[in-house]
Design an enzyme around this catalytic site. Structure first.
Site, mmCIF file in Angstrom:
data_model
loop_
_atom_site.group_PDB
_atom_site.id
_atom_site.type_symbol
_atom_site.label_atom_id
_atom_site.label_comp_id
_atom_site.label_asym_id
_atom_site.label_seq_id
_atom_site.Cartn_x
_atom_site.Cartn_y
_atom_site.Cartn_z
ATOM 1 C CB CYS A 136 -0.942 0.001 1.195
ATOM 2 S SG CYS A 136 -0.154 0.457 2.714
ATOM 3 N N GLY A 249 -5.766 -10.001 -11.676
ATOM 4 C CA GLY A 249 -5.077 -9.108 -12.592
ATOM 5 C C GLY A 249 -5.786 -9.148 -13.936
#
Lengths: 309, 269
Positions: A136, A249
């Site tokens: 993150c 993805g």
């Protein structure tokens, strides 16, 4: 081998978490559950992964937060959220009404915060597993250096492991030079599964103003543009670990999901496609089942890592 | 909110470069209120291209009507949509304008095709008021007859003076309010209530007037949207609650229509 009268076994075991089918949603693309509930029956999902949660309520980035690029989206939302207590109070009662395992994506600004959130969620009824966002952009060490540093990844997973008995699933960043190293570190430090890939760091510039389009300047690329990268990284990671992989993805359809499972993913998560067609996860479940029947597989597990090389 | 495969019943020029798209969408039409929007998967774009949001111009009789102008990739692709085509539409989405406004005297302020949802609102509001329509030039002023048929007075302003008064729409608005007297309802007149839809600068000007005059104001904000249902948190707007706390609200869920008192201007970017 199945015959025409038997349905293939769609269930998968992700580090002790039993999913009735191998399809879930990517954190941040399906809110906390209620957002899509009028359009999609959450009970049909193999698992529900909620948007990232940290100890405190968090504001996220300024706007623009999301832009379109050919083949995908670049986002820099900045992980806004209600904090762990807000999440438990606001969303868990809703999620508990459903017959779907809940995986909570967690993050923190420090190692301790990851541990605190993990521990707090451990005793919450209806929370089945924790996905660790180790890449993150908002933590002390800066950038996603955190998830791209193997030593720090090891420290983080070891700490979280010591604070919870729930299955833990670190989410790997794609922008590392050796994905196998990170997969091994995750497994070695007690992870029950891994998920991959997180978004790919990316940028877009307005050529008239010469300014970055996103308020955060840079963001994460998702969607079909990253799919082939994800397939390759999953294939590499699967070759060195025994724990299962949740692959994600750019899955837009059943074929993309099946490809990822053949590469080595035990389960898959639909992300960007939810924004365009919220029925994508349900369609992918059906497509996987049809594929298994067509190819005489008796179980979705037989597909996992079946790539012929 | 629902996802519906709808049939295109009509797709015509509306004048001034605008297009009217009529969809047979019984489910969405029956739930729609003015100020809400639909999220359309526009055919002919990449498979990963996001849906495009369109404000609802009218809904009823199993139909949803939209007005748009081809200004970008999505709306240019929309031009190719033909009668009989099927479109995937999610809607109705967002919080629309309130229609239970009590005894106030409604003023609508529209910039460009911000007029579309306000035309819809004029049809369903039980009382009549004044619609102020503004644009750069006359070809961007439309729906005047919609308001007149519904019994509304219409005042037009264009920046080039090609229609109505020359100048900004707030000019004709200010003239009206000055003549009205006490906007909060003194001298036996109803209090004014503002409803705005248009560019950000116009909305701020309308909101500032509502607040300064102690009147209620409702503003439809155009925030750049992603998912349209409240999951992606892209279309957020800074808002201030009654206690003064500032937080993000989602343009697609808590908006697009916001109470003028809530909106925090200029701190989003």
């Amino acid at each position: 081998m199945s015959d025409a009268t038997t349905q293939p076994d769609m269930s998968v075991n992700i580090g002790g978490l039993i999913m009735k089918n191998p399809v879930t949603v990517a954190s941040g693309t399906f809110g906390y559950g209620p957002e899509y509930a009028e359009l999609v029956d959450l009970n049909q999902l193999g698992a529900m992964v909620v948007k990232g949660i940290m100890p405190d309520a968090w504001e996220g980035n300024k706007t623009p937060r999301l832009i379109h690029t050919d083949g995908g989206l670049i986002n820099a939302i900045g992980l806004p959220g209600p904090g762990v207590e807000g999440f438990i109070e606001t969303y868990m009662p809703f999620l508990r009404q459903h017959d779907v395992p809940v995986i909570v994506n967690i993050w923190g600004r420090s190692l301790e915060e990851y541990g605190d959130v993990a521990e707090r969620l451990s005793d919450v009824e209806g929370v089945h597993a924790l996905e660790l966002n180790i890449s993150c952009p908002n933590i002390k060490k800066g950038g996603n250096q955190f998830g791209t540093d193997a030593t720090m990844t090891a420290d983080l997973i070891s700490l979280v492991r010591s604070r919870t008995k729930l299955p833990i699933i670190p989410k790997l960043a794609p922008n590392v030079s050796d994905i196998k190293l990170f997969a091994r570190v995750c497994e070695g430090c007690g992870s029950d599964a891994i998920s991959m890939i997180n978004s790919m760091p990316a940028m877009a510039i307005d050529i008239e103003t010469r300014r970055p389009i996103l308020a955060n300047k840079v963001g994460g690329l998702t969607g079909p543009a990253v799919h082939a990268i994800a397939v390759k990284l999953i294939w590499e990671a699967a070759s060195v670990i025994k724990i299962p992989i949740i692959g994600m993805g750019g899955i837009m359809n059943g074929d993309d999901a099946i490809e990822m499972m053949i590469a080595g993913a035990s389960a898959v998560a639909v992300g960007t496609a939810n924004f365009i067609d919220p029925s994508t996860p349900v369609r992918v479940i059906q497509d996987i089942q049809d594929y298994l029947i067509r190819h005489n597989y008796s179980s979705a597990k037989d597909l996992v890592g079946s790539v012929v090389v | 909110m629902q996802i519906e495969d709808v049939t295109v019943e009509k797709h015509d020029d509306f004048g001034g470069g605008y297009r009217l798209l009529v969809l047979r969408a019984p489910g969405i039409a029956s739930e729609s209120v003015p100020g809400q929007f639909v999220h359309i998967r526009v055919p002919g774009l990449y498979e990963s291209d996001l849906r495009r949001p369109f404000s609802i111009y009218h809904a009823g009789n199993d139909q949803v009507r939209l007005l748009y102008k081809a200004v970008g990739t999505g709306t240019n692709a929309m031009l190719k949509v033909a009668v009989g085509d099927t479109l995937s539409v999610i809607g109705p989405l967002g919080r629309g304008f309130p229609t239970d406004h009590g005894d106030t005297f409604p003023l609508f302020i529209a910039g460009g095709y911000g007029v579309a949802p306000l035309s819809f609102l004029a049809q369903v509001m039980p009382c009549k008021g004044v619609a102020f329509l503004g644009a750069g030039t006359a070809s961007d002023i439309f729906c005047v007859e919609d308001f007149e048929r519904a019994g509304w007075e219409v005042k037009v302003a264009t920046e080039d003076g090609s229609m109505g008064s020359k100048g900004l729409v707030t000019g004709v608005l200010d003239d009206f309010v000055e003549g009205y007297g006490d906007p909060t309802g003194g001298s036996d007149k109803a209090a004014l209530e503002y409803y705005g839809c248009g560019p950000g600068g116009m909305l701020k000007a309308v909101g500032d007037r509502a607040l300064a005059q102690g009147c209620q104001g409702w503003l439809s904000l155009d925030r750049h949207m992603g998912c349209g249902v409240g999951a992606c948190l892209a279309c957020v707007q800074k808002v201030r609650n009654a206690d003064g706390d500032v937080s993000w609200a989602r343009g697609c869920r808590e908006g697009p229509v916001f109470d003028a008192r809530e909106v925090v201007w200029g701190d989003n970017e």
